[in-house]
Design a protein around this motif. Structure first.
Motif, PDB file in Angstrom:
ATOM      1  N   GLY A  63      44.435  53.615 -82.808  1.00 16.01           N
ATOM      2  CA  GLY A  63      43.351  53.137 -83.645  1.00 16.01           C
ATOM      3  C   GLY A  63      42.413  52.241 -82.876  1.00 16.01           C
ATOM      4  O   GLY A  63      42.469  52.160 -81.652  1.00 16.01           O
ATOM      5  N   VAL A  64      41.554  51.554 -83.644  1.00 17.26           N
ATOM      6  CA  VAL A  64      40.534  50.674 -83.075  1.00 17.26           C
ATOM      7  C   VAL A  64      40.638  49.321 -83.761  1.00 17.26           C
ATOM      8  O   VAL A  64      40.660  49.251 -85.000  1.00 17.26           O
ATOM      9  N   HIS A  81      42.004  55.648 -89.176  1.00 20.93           N
ATOM     10  CA  HIS A  81      41.339  56.903 -89.499  1.00 20.93           C
ATOM     11  C   HIS A  81      39.972  56.590 -90.072  1.00 20.93           C
ATOM     12  O   HIS A  81      39.830  55.697 -90.896  1.00 20.93           O
ATOM     13  N   GLY A  82      38.969  57.323 -89.614  1.00 17.69           N
ATOM     14  CA  GLY A  82      37.620  57.154 -90.133  1.00 17.69           C
ATOM     15  C   GLY A  82      36.622  56.941 -89.014  1.00 17.69           C
ATOM     16  O   GLY A  82      36.968  56.950 -87.838  1.00 17.69           O
ATOM     17  N   ARG A 102      36.405  59.909 -76.084  1.00 16.70           N
ATOM     18  CA  ARG A 102      35.881  60.159 -77.439  1.00 16.70           C
ATOM     19  C   ARG A 102      36.561  61.369 -78.062  1.00 16.70           C
ATOM     20  O   ARG A 102      36.844  61.390 -79.251  1.00 16.70           O
ATOM     21  N   ALA A 103      36.840  62.383 -77.246  1.00 14.92           N
ATOM     22  CA  ALA A 103      37.553  63.563 -77.746  1.00 14.92           C
ATOM     23  C   ALA A 103      38.963  63.183 -78.196  1.00 14.92           C
ATOM     24  O   ALA A 103      39.441  63.657 -79.230  1.00 14.92           O
ATOM     25  N   GLY A 109      41.669  61.323 -85.324  1.00 14.08           N
ATOM     26  CA  GLY A 109      41.084  61.067 -86.640  1.00 14.08           C
ATOM     27  C   GLY A 109      40.134  59.885 -86.675  1.00 14.08           C
ATOM     28  O   GLY A 109      39.725  59.440 -87.738  1.00 14.08           O
ATOM     29  N   ILE A 110      39.784  59.381 -85.507  1.00 15.19           N
ATOM     30  CA  ILE A 110      38.819  58.286 -85.405  1.00 15.19           C
ATOM     31  C   ILE A 110      37.543  58.906 -84.854  1.00 15.19           C
ATOM     32  O   ILE A 110      37.548  59.452 -83.756  1.00 15.19           O
ATOM     33  N   CYS A 111      36.490  58.840 -85.614  1.00 15.87           N
ATOM     34  CA  CYS A 111      35.288  59.600 -85.290  1.00 15.87           C
ATOM     35  C   CYS A 111      34.159  58.700 -84.839  1.00 15.87           C
ATOM     36  O   CYS A 111      33.355  58.257 -85.660  1.00 15.87           O
TER      37      CYS A 111
END
Length: 119
Positions: A63-64, A81-82, A102-103, A109-111
């Protein structure tokens, strides 16, 4: 006669967050690995074998970091996610993610938007 307005509590969210409002974010709270330093908003995180958060150096991101987490913080809220703000994303060491990174984020699931789509 007094009136009860039914206010049970209040929440205030201040400061910048890593997630955007384009899609409802999924925010988890995880345990930080000791000795990993402060986590800045936008730091991409990984989970170690014990399930503790640490700065991401490759592989599958967890995640971030969604809020600043000082070094003495035991836990960290993170976007699992998001969509995330691309201009805030950093890897371990402070470098911005490249297209391969980024890929990996998109696969998790993190866009993050493309660099030209800054928020």
């Amino acid at each position: 006669m007094t009136m009860n307005n039914g206010v049970l509590g209040r929440c205030h969210f201040g400061g910048e967050r890593a997630h955007t409002t384009d899609h409802p974010p999924v925010i988890f709270h995880g345990t930080r690995k000791a000795g990993t330093g402060a986590f800045a908003v936008g730091l991409v995180l990984a989970l170690d074998d014990a399930g503790e958060l640490l700065p991401w150096t490759g592989g599958a991101p967890a995640g971030v970091c969604d809020e600043p987490c000082p070094e003495d913080s035991a836990a960290c809220p993170y976007l699992a996610h998001g969509p995330a703000k691309a201009r805030l994303l950093t890897k371990a060491g402070g470098a911005p993610p490249d297209e391969a990174d980024r890929a990996a984020l998109r696969a998790a699931g993190i866009c993050p938007p493309q660099p030209q789509d800054e928020y």
